[in-house]
Scaffold this motif. Sequence first.
Motif, PDB file in Angstrom:
ATOM      1  N   SER A  64      -5.752  15.024   9.212  1.00  0.00           N
ATOM      2  CA  SER A  64      -4.341  15.324   8.960  1.00  0.00           C
ATOM      3  C   SER A  64      -3.564  14.051   8.645  1.00  0.00           C
ATOM      4  N   SER A  65      -3.822  13.005   9.397  1.00  0.00           N
ATOM      5  CA  SER A  65      -3.154  11.732   9.168  1.00  0.00           C
ATOM      6  C   SER A  65      -3.525  11.151   7.805  1.00  0.00           C
ATOM      7  N   ILE A  66      -4.784  11.266   7.438  1.00  0.00           N
ATOM      8  CA  ILE A  66      -5.246  10.788   6.136  1.00  0.00           C
ATOM      9  C   ILE A  66      -4.546  11.546   5.014  1.00  0.00           C
ATOM     10  N   GLY A  67      -4.470  12.859   5.153  1.00  0.00           N
ATOM     11  CA  GLY A  67      -3.817  13.665   4.123  1.00  0.00           C
ATOM     12  C   GLY A  67      -2.370  13.272   3.917  1.00  0.00           C
ATOM     13  N   CYS A  68      -1.652  13.066   4.999  1.00  0.00           N
ATOM     14  CA  CYS A  68      -0.244  12.675   4.924  1.00  0.00           C
ATOM     15  C   CYS A  68      -0.094  11.293   4.306  1.00  0.00           C
ATOM     16  N   ALA A  69      -0.885  10.326   4.764  1.00  0.00           N
ATOM     17  CA  ALA A  69      -0.792   8.959   4.239  1.00  0.00           C
ATOM     18  C   ALA A  69      -1.202   8.908   2.772  1.00  0.00           C
ATOM     19  N   LEU A  70      -2.238   9.653   2.411  1.00  0.00           N
ATOM     20  CA  LEU A  70      -2.701   9.669   1.029  1.00  0.00           C
ATOM     21  C   LEU A  70      -1.633  10.246   0.107  1.00  0.00           C
ATOM     22  N   TRP A  73       1.135   7.676  -0.216  1.00  0.00           N
ATOM     23  CA  TRP A  73       0.692   6.504  -0.957  1.00  0.00           C
ATOM     24  C   TRP A  73       0.531   6.821  -2.441  1.00  0.00           C
ATOM     25  N   VAL A  74      -0.221   7.872  -2.763  1.00  0.00           N
ATOM     26  CA  VAL A  74      -0.555   8.168  -4.162  1.00  0.00           C
ATOM     27  C   VAL A  74       0.574   8.913  -4.882  1.00  0.00           C
ATOM     28  N   ILE A  75       1.088   9.968  -4.275  1.00  0.00           N
ATOM     29  CA  ILE A  75       2.082  10.806  -4.948  1.00  0.00           C
ATOM     30  C   ILE A  75       3.479  10.197  -4.872  1.00  0.00           C
ATOM     31  N   ARG A  76       3.868   9.734  -3.695  1.00  0.00           N
ATOM     32  CA  ARG A  76       5.218   9.208  -3.498  1.00  0.00           C
ATOM     33  C   ARG A  76       5.332   7.713  -3.800  1.00  0.00           C
ATOM     34  N   GLY A  77       4.202   7.038  -3.958  1.00  0.00           N
ATOM     35  CA  GLY A  77       4.213   5.627  -4.321  1.00  0.00           C
ATOM     36  C   GLY A  77       4.585   4.674  -3.199  1.00  0.00           C
ATOM     37  N   TRP A  83      -2.203   1.131   4.621  1.00  0.00           N
ATOM     38  CA  TRP A  83      -2.675   0.660   5.927  1.00  0.00           C
ATOM     39  C   TRP A  83      -2.898   1.811   6.883  1.00  0.00           C
ATOM     40  N   ILE A  84      -1.997   2.771   6.871  1.00  0.00           N
ATOM     41  CA  ILE A  84      -2.169   3.960   7.716  1.00  0.00           C
ATOM     42  C   ILE A  84      -3.373   4.752   7.235  1.00  0.00           C
ATOM     43  N   PHE A  85      -3.511   4.866   5.916  1.00  0.00           N
ATOM     44  CA  PHE A  85      -4.666   5.561   5.348  1.00  0.00           C
ATOM     45  C   PHE A  85      -5.963   4.888   5.777  1.00  0.00           C
TER      46      PHE A  85
END
Length: 103
Positions: A64-70, A73-77, A83-85
Amino acid sequence: MDKERILEKSRKENKNQDEMERQIRIEGESFSVLITMLVGIFLLAWKFAHGEEYHDILAMFWCSSIGCALYRWVIRGQKSQIWIFAASLAFLIYNLVKYLIGA
């Protein structure tokens, strides 16, 4: 009313409806994640209290944390999310390995 006014009014009404549907979807998804986390915390506490392995539950949390960080990071820039990812990915791999080897 002329045709242009009617079309403009319809566009405004549909835009608000699209926004409302989007908001309802976001709130529903947030509520779903909250319930999933609460059940996960309960299962984690239960397993920990009874001396059972709990790495499977922790792996789900890290996913869940990976999904949110990804997403951030990728979509919102938001580059700081890398680092969280990375940390979440490391914890996920650790917990998956612990779960799969049964330690």
